[in-house]
Design a protein around this motif. Structure first.
Motif, mmCIF file in Angstrom:
data_model
loop_
_atom_site.group_PDB
_atom_site.id
_atom_site.type_symbol
_atom_site.label_atom_id
_atom_site.label_comp_id
_atom_site.label_asym_id
_atom_site.label_seq_id
_atom_site.Cartn_x
_atom_site.Cartn_y
_atom_site.Cartn_z
ATOM 1 N N LEU A 188 0.836 -1.204 0.000
ATOM 2 C CA LEU A 188 0.000 0.000 0.000
ATOM 3 C C LEU A 188 0.870 1.253 0.000
ATOM 4 N N PRO A 189 0.418 2.318 -0.637
ATOM 5 C CA PRO A 189 1.115 3.596 -0.493
ATOM 6 C C PRO A 189 0.893 4.158 0.905
ATOM 7 N N GLY A 190 1.849 4.957 1.364
ATOM 8 C CA GLY A 190 1.725 5.554 2.690
ATOM 9 C C GLY A 190 2.255 4.629 3.764
ATOM 10 N N ILE A 191 1.418 3.746 4.248
ATOM 11 C CA ILE A 191 1.795 2.733 5.239
ATOM 12 C C ILE A 191 1.519 1.371 4.628
ATOM 13 N N GLN A 192 2.517 0.517 4.529
ATOM 14 C CA GLN A 192 2.290 -0.817 3.979
ATOM 15 C C GLN A 192 1.470 -1.667 4.952
ATOM 16 N N GLY A 193 0.856 -2.718 4.400
ATOM 17 C CA GLY A 193 -0.071 -3.523 5.185
ATOM 18 C C GLY A 193 0.525 -4.127 6.437
ATOM 19 N N ASP A 194 1.766 -4.627 6.353
ATOM 20 C CA ASP A 194 2.370 -5.243 7.537
ATOM 21 C C ASP A 194 2.602 -4.204 8.631
ATOM 22 N N GLN A 195 3.041 -3.006 8.238
ATOM 23 C CA GLN A 195 3.245 -1.937 9.218
ATOM 24 C C GLN A 195 1.923 -1.442 9.786
ATOM 25 N N LEU A 196 0.897 -1.409 8.941
ATOM 26 C CA LEU A 196 -0.427 -1.015 9.404
ATOM 27 C C LEU A 196 -0.904 -1.955 10.504
ATOM 28 N N CYS A 197 -0.724 -3.257 10.295
ATOM 29 C CA CYS A 197 -1.120 -4.244 11.308
ATOM 30 C C CYS A 197 -0.354 -4.028 12.608
ATOM 31 N N MET A 198 0.954 -3.815 12.487
ATOM 32 C CA MET A 198 1.772 -3.613 13.686
ATOM 33 C C MET A 198 1.308 -2.391 14.471
ATOM 34 N N ARG A 199 0.968 -1.320 13.766
ATOM 35 C CA ARG A 199 0.530 -0.103 14.447
ATOM 36 C C ARG A 199 -0.821 -0.296 15.124
ATOM 37 N N LEU A 200 -1.714 -1.032 14.461
ATOM 38 C CA LEU A 200 -3.013 -1.309 15.073
ATOM 39 C C LEU A 200 -2.846 -2.141 16.334
ATOM 40 N N ARG A 201 -2.011 -3.188 16.270
ATOM 41 C CA ARG A 201 -1.817 -4.039 17.447
ATOM 42 C C ARG A 201 -1.144 -3.259 18.571
ATOM 43 N N ALA A 202 -0.252 -2.332 18.214
ATOM 44 C CA ALA A 202 0.397 -1.509 19.235
ATOM 45 C C ALA A 202 -0.613 -0.619 19.952
ATOM 46 N N LYS A 203 -1.691 -0.262 19.261
ATOM 47 C CA LYS A 203 -2.761 0.535 19.865
ATOM 48 C C LYS A 203 -3.806 -0.337 20.552
ATOM 49 N N LYS A 204 -3.511 -1.636 20.644
ATOM 50 C CA LYS A 204 -4.401 -2.612 21.287
ATOM 51 C C LYS A 204 -5.725 -2.750 20.541
ATOM 52 N N ILE A 205 -5.686 -2.563 19.225
ATOM 53 C CA ILE A 205 -6.848 -2.800 18.371
ATOM 54 C C ILE A 205 -6.739 -4.217 17.836
ATOM 55 N N THR A 206 -7.678 -5.068 18.193
ATOM 56 C CA THR A 206 -7.573 -6.501 17.892
ATOM 57 C C THR A 206 -8.520 -6.961 16.787
ATOM 58 N N THR A 207 -9.038 -6.015 15.993
ATOM 59 C CA THR A 207 -9.920 -6.382 14.884
ATOM 60 C C THR A 207 -9.230 -7.410 13.989
ATOM 61 N N PRO A 208 -9.908 -8.520 13.646
ATOM 62 C CA PRO A 208 -9.288 -9.528 12.777
ATOM 63 C C PRO A 208 -8.857 -8.945 11.431
ATOM 64 N N VAL A 209 -7.688 -9.363 10.955
ATOM 65 C CA VAL A 209 -7.132 -8.859 9.695
ATOM 66 C C VAL A 209 -6.876 -10.016 8.737
ATOM 67 N N LEU A 210 -7.442 -9.902 7.536
ATOM 68 C CA LEU A 210 -7.126 -10.817 6.432
ATOM 69 C C LEU A 210 -6.223 -10.050 5.474
ATOM 70 N N MET A 211 -4.983 -10.521 5.320
ATOM 71 C CA MET A 211 -4.014 -9.835 4.481
ATOM 72 C C MET A 211 -4.054 -10.383 3.062
ATOM 73 N N LEU A 212 -4.133 -9.477 2.087
ATOM 74 C CA LEU A 212 -4.028 -9.841 0.682
ATOM 75 C C LEU A 212 -2.598 -9.583 0.236
ATOM 76 N N THR A 213 -1.951 -10.573 -0.360
ATOM 77 C CA THR A 213 -0.537 -10.404 -0.677
ATOM 78 C C THR A 213 -0.101 -11.256 -1.855
ATOM 79 N N ALA A 214 0.861 -10.711 -2.611
ATOM 80 C CA ALA A 214 1.508 -11.487 -3.664
ATOM 81 C C ALA A 214 2.709 -12.228 -3.106
ATOM 82 N N LYS A 215 3.033 -11.988 -1.843
ATOM 83 C CA LYS A 215 4.174 -12.633 -1.191
ATOM 84 C C LYS A 215 3.732 -14.006 -0.698
ATOM 85 N N ASN A 216 4.435 -15.047 -1.118
ATOM 86 C CA ASN A 216 3.958 -16.390 -0.763
ATOM 87 C C ASN A 216 5.025 -17.328 -0.230
#
Length: 223
Positions: free
Chosen positions: A54-82
């Motif tokens: 993603l532009p701005g904040i990539q998905g993995d960093q976005l998840c880390m920031r959410l978890r650091a804020k104690k936001i536990t909403t389930p995340v399904l990651m879409l990725t070409a990395k396999n």
């Protein structure tokens, strides 16, 4: 169910949003990581569908920031990395599941539904073990009155261990109950989740509750 879809490819965004709405979901969207992070931080969602690149904040960093804020909403990651390393990295950053691009829309819906089922408990009770306390309906976990922030999959794994207290759960059982029978998950990924759970639950000075039974699997007890 209300979802947040964060995807910068407008064609994929439009297609997935339309399909999810036809499946009965309410869908908000964002086309960059910064906007997605703001929405996920400020508004309640049942699940997030997040593109990795993603532009701005990539998905993995976005998840880390959410978890650091104690936001536990389930995340399904879409990725070409396999590769295994990339998948483990995504899970370590706080994603609960991943779907490799290109993907079939039916699989996306199935994974979302499975993720939502796994994170929807209907217990009306509090579970305690030693100084560990879980208020199940609120998904609130603490030890010695210290709040513990768990991802939805970590919470699922802790609940599964507690509901089978004293019994050994094999890798196959954890795979089937947490990831589903159709998902191929390596023992390494399961070991990573157990390791992270231990780091959060069995802190220094506390009795070790999560135990490895060599050659068999894992169990939880206070003996």
């Amino acid at each position: 169910m209300k979802l947040l879809l964060i995807e910068d490819d407008i064609k994929i965004l439009s297609f997935v949003k339309k399909g999810l709405e036809e499946e009965g979901f309410l869908v908000d969207t964002a086309q960059d990581g910064s906007s997605g992070f703001y929405l996920a931080s400020e508004f309640p969602y049942d699940a997030l569908v997040v593109d990795w690149m993603l532009p701005g904040i990539q998905g993995d960093q976005l998840c880390m920031r959410l978890r650091a804020k104690k936001i536990t909403t389930p995340v399904l990651m879409l990725t070409a990395k396999n590769t295994l390393e990339e998948k483990v990295h995504g899970l370590n950053c706080g994603a609960d599941d991943y779907l490799c691009k290109p993907f079939e829309f039916a699989e996306l819906v199935a994974r979302l539904n499975a993720l939502l089922r796994r994170t929807s408990y209907h217990f009306d009770e509090t579970i305690t073990l030693d100084t560990l306390k879980i208020t199940v309906p609120k998904r609130h976990v603490s030890r010695s009155n210290r709040l513990i922030n768990l991802t939805s999959k970590e919470f699922d794994m802790l609940m599964l261990l507690l509901l089978n207290k004293g019994s050994v759960l094999t890798h196959t059982q954890l795979q089937e109950k947490i990831w589903g029978i159709s998902e191929s998950t390596s023992s390494n990924v399961i070991n990573v989740f157990i390791h992270h759970l231990r780091q959060k639950i069995d802190t220094e000075g506390e009795k070790k509750l999560i135990k490895t039974v060599r050659g068999s699997g894992y169990k939880i007890d206070d003996t």
